[in-house]
Each structure stands twice: as C-alpha cells, then as structure tokens.
Design a protein around this motif. Sequence first.
Motif, PDB file in Angstrom:
ATOM      1  N   LYS A 503       0.838  -1.198   0.000  1.00 45.49           N
ATOM      2  CA  LYS A 503       0.000   0.000   0.000  1.00 45.49           C
ATOM      3  C   LYS A 503       0.875   1.251   0.000  1.00 45.49           C
ATOM      4  CE  LYS A 503      -3.862   2.360   0.586  1.00 45.49           C
ATOM      5  NZ  LYS A 503      -4.865   2.469  -0.500  1.00 45.49           N
ATOM      6  N   SER A 504       1.950   1.210   0.794  1.00 48.75           N
ATOM      7  CA  SER A 504       2.871   2.332   0.867  1.00 48.75           C
ATOM      8  C   SER A 504       3.551   2.574  -0.483  1.00 48.75           C
ATOM      9  CB  SER A 504       3.918   2.068   1.945  1.00 48.75           C
ATOM     10  OG  SER A 504       4.870   3.090   1.981  1.00 48.75           O
ATOM     11  N   LYS A 505       3.906   1.491  -1.171  1.00 47.46           N
ATOM     12  CA  LYS A 505       4.528   1.623  -2.495  1.00 47.46           C
ATOM     13  C   LYS A 505       3.562   2.247  -3.495  1.00 47.46           C
ATOM     14  CE  LYS A 505       8.001  -2.015  -2.187  1.00 47.46           C
ATOM     15  NZ  LYS A 505       8.459  -3.322  -2.657  1.00 47.46           N
ATOM     16  N   GLU A 506       2.277   1.857  -3.390  1.00 50.93           N
ATOM     17  CA  GLU A 506       1.280   2.441  -4.293  1.00 50.93           C
ATOM     18  C   GLU A 506       1.144   3.946  -4.037  1.00 50.93           C
ATOM     19  OE1 GLU A 506      -3.473   2.712  -5.095  1.00 50.93           O
ATOM     20  OE2 GLU A 506      -2.744   1.469  -3.454  1.00 50.93           O
ATOM     21  N   GLU A 507       1.113   4.328  -2.748  1.00 49.33           N
ATOM     22  CA  GLU A 507       0.994   5.741  -2.405  1.00 49.33           C
ATOM     23  C   GLU A 507       2.225   6.521  -2.859  1.00 49.33           C
ATOM     24  OE1 GLU A 507       0.259   5.676   1.753  1.00 49.33           O
ATOM     25  OE2 GLU A 507      -1.901   5.226   1.532  1.00 49.33           O
ATOM     26  N   GLU A 508       3.417   5.902  -2.723  1.00 48.98           N
ATOM     27  CA  GLU A 508       4.651   6.539  -3.186  1.00 48.98           C
ATOM     28  C   GLU A 508       4.616   6.726  -4.703  1.00 48.98           C
ATOM     29  OE1 GLU A 508       8.587   8.141  -2.927  1.00 48.98           O
ATOM     30  OE2 GLU A 508       6.873   7.973  -1.584  1.00 48.98           O
ATOM     31  N   GLU A 509       4.088   5.707  -5.402  1.00 51.85           N
ATOM     32  CA  GLU A 509       3.951   5.790  -6.858  1.00 51.85           C
ATOM     33  C   GLU A 509       3.053   6.973  -7.237  1.00 51.85           C
ATOM     34  OE1 GLU A 509       3.153   2.450 -10.186  1.00 51.85           O
ATOM     35  OE2 GLU A 509       1.447   2.816  -8.868  1.00 51.85           O
ATOM     36  N   LYS A 510       1.942   7.133  -6.509  1.00 53.19           N
ATOM     37  CA  LYS A 510       1.016   8.233  -6.781  1.00 53.19           C
ATOM     38  C   LYS A 510       1.670   9.579  -6.466  1.00 53.19           C
ATOM     39  CE  LYS A 510      -3.489   6.027  -6.220  1.00 53.19           C
ATOM     40  NZ  LYS A 510      -4.734   5.970  -5.405  1.00 53.19           N
ATOM     41  N   ARG A 511       2.438   9.634  -5.361  1.00 54.44           N
ATOM     42  CA  ARG A 511       3.095  10.886  -4.982  1.00 54.44           C
ATOM     43  C   ARG A 511       4.101  11.329  -6.033  1.00 54.44           C
ATOM     44  NH1 ARG A 511       7.585  12.691  -3.110  1.00 54.44           N
ATOM     45  NH2 ARG A 511       8.560  10.636  -2.993  1.00 54.44           N
ATOM     46  N   ILE A 512       4.924  10.372  -6.464  1.00 51.25           N
ATOM     47  CA  ILE A 512       5.927  10.687  -7.495  1.00 51.25           C
ATOM     48  C   ILE A 512       5.235  11.135  -8.789  1.00 51.25           C
ATOM     49  CG2 ILE A 512       7.693   9.674  -8.980  1.00 51.25           C
ATOM     50  CD1 ILE A 512       8.479   7.901  -6.568  1.00 51.25           C
ATOM     51  N   GLU A 513       4.158  10.423  -9.133  1.00 49.20           N
ATOM     52  CA  GLU A 513       3.407  10.769 -10.343  1.00 49.20           C
ATOM     53  C   GLU A 513       2.860  12.192 -10.244  1.00 49.20           C
ATOM     54  OE1 GLU A 513      -0.928   9.653 -12.206  1.00 49.20           O
ATOM     55  OE2 GLU A 513       0.182   8.066 -11.202  1.00 49.20           O
ATOM     56  N   CYS A 514       2.281  12.516  -9.109  1.00 48.57           N
ATOM     57  CA  CYS A 514       1.704  13.842  -8.896  1.00 48.57           C
ATOM     58  C   CYS A 514       2.782  14.922  -8.950  1.00 48.57           C
ATOM     59  CB  CYS A 514       0.985  13.878  -7.556  1.00 48.57           C
ATOM     60  SG  CYS A 514       0.071  15.399  -7.265  1.00 48.57           S
ATOM     61  N   GLU A 515       3.926  14.674  -8.311  1.00 47.62           N
ATOM     62  CA  GLU A 515       5.021  15.644  -8.304  1.00 47.62           C
ATOM     63  C   GLU A 515       5.529  15.910  -9.715  1.00 47.62           C
ATOM     64  OE1 GLU A 515       8.111  14.402  -5.688  1.00 47.62           O
ATOM     65  OE2 GLU A 515       7.020  14.971  -3.863  1.00 47.62           O
ATOM     66  N   ARG A 516       5.698  14.823 -10.480  1.00 45.80           N
ATOM     67  CA  ARG A 516       6.194  14.984 -11.855  1.00 45.80           C
ATOM     68  C   ARG A 516       5.204  15.766 -12.706  1.00 45.80           C
ATOM     69  NH1 ARG A 516       8.500   8.830 -12.246  1.00 45.80           N
ATOM     70  NH2 ARG A 516      10.584   9.263 -11.413  1.00 45.80           N
ATOM     71  N   MET A 517       3.917  15.486 -12.513  1.00 43.61           N
ATOM     72  CA  MET A 517       2.901  16.208 -13.271  1.00 43.61           C
ATOM     73  C   MET A 517       2.876  17.684 -12.891  1.00 43.61           C
ATOM     74  SD  MET A 517      -0.221  13.455 -13.414  1.00 43.61           S
ATOM     75  CE  MET A 517      -1.255  14.472 -14.439  1.00 43.61           C
ATOM     76  N   MET A 518       3.028  17.989 -11.613  1.00 45.52           N
ATOM     77  CA  MET A 518       3.028  19.376 -11.171  1.00 45.52           C
ATOM     78  C   MET A 518       4.261  20.114 -11.671  1.00 45.52           C
ATOM     79  SD  MET A 518       0.236  20.020  -9.770  1.00 45.52           S
ATOM     80  CE  MET A 518       0.665  21.663  -9.225  1.00 45.52           C
TER      81      MET A 518
END
Length: 613
Positions: A503-518
Amino acid sequence: MSCSKCMPAPVCLIENNENGKLCVRKEAKDILDGISEPVVVVSVVGLYRTGKSYLMNRLAGQQSGFALGNTIESKTKGIWMWCVPHPNKEGHTLVLLDTEGLGDVQKGDSKNDSWIFCLAVLLSSTLVYNSRGTIDNTALENLHYVTELTEQIKIRSAEAADEDEGEDSEFVRFFPSFIWVVRDFTLDLEINGKKVTEDDYLEHALQLKKGLNKKISDYNLPRQCIKRYFPSRKCFVFPLPVDSQKDMTRLESLRDQDLAQQFLEVTGHFCNHMFVNSAVKTLKGGHIVTGQMLRRLVEIYVDTISSGEVPCLDNAVHVLANLENQAAVREALQVYQNGMKEVKSMLPVSIENMTCEHQKFSNLATSEFTKRSFKDENKEYMKNLEEAVGNFYVDLLEENEMASERKCRDLLKDLFSEMNKRLQDGEYSQPGGYELYERDRDANVEQYRREPNKGVRAEAVLEEFLKERKPEANSILCMDNKLTENEKQIKKGKEKEALLEQKSKEEEEKRIECERMMEAENARHEDRVKQLEEKFKKEQEQQQQELDRAIQSKLKVHEEMLKKGFKDEADSLKEEINKLNDEKKNLQGGNFFKDYVMPFLSVVRRFNNKRSL
C-alpha cells in the motif's frame, strides 16, 4: 503558397452581380485562403481610361495581365486581384488590386463608384490615385469620392460612437498611404520660377485658401480630406510613354526599348518606392493581416455594403477577430492532438513520457494559437484552447491508466497461471504448502516488478491483486499442518505487513506521479506566460506604431496650418494630437499580468481541480 504558380494572371475579386450588387468571387476567395503569410495590399483607383492597369502589371513584374484596353470603353469591372511573391519582403505576398474605372459614363451609377473607392481604401495598405494631365482644381474635384468617406466608413459602431466627436479625425490611424500618380505630364516642375520636386508639386496643389464662403469651402474640402485622412502622401509624374497616339493604345505589346527613357525611369522609381515603402496591411489596433484574414475582411465589407449598411472598422475587426480566434483554437488544438497521437498509440506509457509530451505539444499549440489570434478580449479563446487541451489530456490520462491496468492484470494473470494450476492440483494443500505458496508468489511479484513499461497503475494493480488473493493465502496457511499455531500467527503478521508495505509503495507511486505532473505543469505554465508576454509586447508595439504614425501625420498638418495662418484648424489638430498622446501613455501603462495572465489562471485552476478528481 507559391503565388506565381497559383496566379499566372489576375482574377476578379469583387464583381457586380446581375442584381447590381457587389459580390466576392469564389475563385479569388480560395486563392486568399491559401495565403497564410502577411500581405502588402496596393490598390489603384482613378478615372476610367487613365492607364491604371499598366502600373499594376509593372508592379507584378509582368508586361501584361490586368486588361489595358485600347478603346474608350472601361476594361476593368469591379475589382481584380493579382497575388505575387513580394520582391523585397521574404515571407510576404504582394496583393495588387486594380479597380473599375471611376466615372464610366456607360454605368451611370455614381454610388457604385463610391463603394469601389471606399473598398479600395478599406482593403489596401497603399492607395494609388491615377490621373492624367495636371493636379489642378478639376483633378481634385474628380476626387470627390474622398469627401464622401465620412458617410461611407464608420470607425465605431453606433452604440459605441460619441455623437459629439467627428470620427473622421481618426481616419489617419487606419487609412492607407496615399500616392498620386499623374500620367502624361508635359509641364515643367516649377513653381514661381523655381524647380520643385514631385512631392512639392502635390503639396502646392493641396494648399488651402482662406475664407468662409461656400466656394472656398468646396475648394478646400477635398484638399483637407487628403491631408487629414491619409497618414502619408507622395507624388509621381509620368511623362508621355510614346510619341504617337497609335502607340499609346498598344502599350501592352511594346517592348521597353520602344518606350521613352524618362518614362521607364519614373516607372522604375515608382515600382522601387512601392516595393520598399508600401507597408504590410494592418487592422485597427495594428494587427497584421494575412491573406486568409484579407479574404474574410473582403467578405465582411462587401456583405455589409450589399445589405445597405455602412462598413464599420470596429465591427469588422470584432467579427474578423472572432472568426480568426475560432480558427486559431481549432488549428492549435489540432497541433496538440496530432502531436499526442503517437503517445496515444503507445499506451500505456510512463508519467514522465506523458507529461514531457504534453508539455511539448501544449506549448506548440499555444505558440500556434498566438501566431493567428488577435484581439482576444479577456483571453476567452485562449481559455477555450486551454480547456480543450486540458480535457483531451485528462481523457488521455484516464486512457493511460486503463491501458496500464489492463496490461498489468494480463501480466499478473500470465505470471500466476502456473501457481493457479498448482493450487488446483492441491500442491499447496499439504504440509509445507504455505512455504511453497509464499515462495512462488514472491517470485512472481519479483518477476512482475522487473517487467518494463507497465504504466502508471503498476503498484496499484499489484496491491489490488494481492489483496484479492489474501483469503487464498490465509486458507493455505491455516491448512498447513507442518506449522505451529505460533508460526501461523507470525506468518499472518508478515502477510499484513507485506500488504501495508505494498500500500505504501502504491501511495509513493502516486506521490511521485503527482510531483512529476506538477513540475511539468509549472514548467508549461512558465513557458505559456512567456509566450503571452511576447504576444502582449508585440500587440503593444503594433498599437504604438499605429499611434505614432497618426501623431506624426497630424503634427505635419498642424505645423502647416500654423504657417499658413489657419489658427482654428491648428487648434483643433492640437487637441487631436494631445488625445493621441494620452492614449499612447495609457497604452504604455498597460499591465501584462492583469490584462493577460490573470484572466487565464482560473482555467489552469479548473483544469488542475478536474485532474485531481
């Protein structure tokens, strides 16, 4: 467009239809639609049978083309057009407009003449008036069309117009340069025994008389109009091209060596002046006109005249701006969509790839839009483009997620197919089965993570998959008789920890994705603001040039009025100059962020909110 290939000869642009109304020919519209570059538009007007067409053929670099005719009948009907590559300005097209001869007795329709003259003024960046003999009072009376322009051209719409202010004071801002060509000139260029230039000759002919009676007012009116309406004036006097009247009727077929040397020299000077000094056609506000925009402008003015209305510059610019901005949005969106096609064909892709391509092609789309758009009030069309690009991108992100989910589920299905077979065969339902199950599962997960190009849902799909199989793992664990109850509890704890870690890896994946998009969106926003700032400065510069041209023209006339003792006229001009200078100060005080960026930020916020949902 290669104008020389598309137009080996002139075509009719505007004609009188069977009902006596002006209409635009489709062939000419199609030609203008193919010209996306800026245009320099030169119109020639004058009484019929004064040799207008000969000059236009020379400007086109041809001996023939526009009909010359050799009888008293006027050959040019309506307005004919010839588009050729500009000889001096690369990436520009020279549009030559040869108008129907004014005062043709066979027509008997002075209103038609007035509208032809009016259209020549509205469409051109340089207006050539062609006459014969001398510039005397008769010649100026023949140019009475210029005095009628106040009734035929409006600057502002009726709703916006100030009834107390004469709009003709603003004509100089938007009218073309004026060139008077005198043909078959046989006099010496002398005034009071002194040699003068051709321009001096014209200015002398335009001098006003003092007095208030009707005769003097009628004398002064066309002269005042020429001085005050047109931003610059120039004169060319042409000697007779040939000696015999017979040769005069066949100029089209004569070679240069058959023409008078002085006539050829003046023709050369005239053409060179036109090529160097004729400006690009602009609209009110200084916006540069392309061939495509000229086509729309012709249609707007002709439709207005045909409906019985008076052409209005503000209305024309407003209609044209809406049409051009709509087209700019469509073309820019097409640039973005075409650029993202390759990305779409490769789904799923990484978020780095997606955001990089989105940034690249959305910036290209903005650039394409700013090239064509103008007078985009409150940035409405820019916002429309941003919303359209944002919606397309959000949809593509969703497609990318779905493609990633499909690929990841298919991959997991393939990887766990052997385990499923073992499960069905009961290999895990025996002592030591859980350890075997755990080993196979972890090996598959490790293999899954090594597989490239899984897209943005890789860890999320894995988490869902493992969660779905948790009851299966617990069942095998419970059946494993080899393990003690204490060991089973430890294993259950590890299962829970593994799921939490996933679950933590999925959240990290989403965080990195969001940061890159921003990060990508911030970089894109900075680039967009930079493009908007360049557009703002360019539009400011265009408007400043328009104002400077008007101020210089009025200052010249003001100085002349003072010298000649026309105090009232000079005072009136001084007020107009002050008003233009005030407008120039206000223009220089324009706020880029307030006028350009702020209206745009609401769209960016709406897009970010939609994406986060």
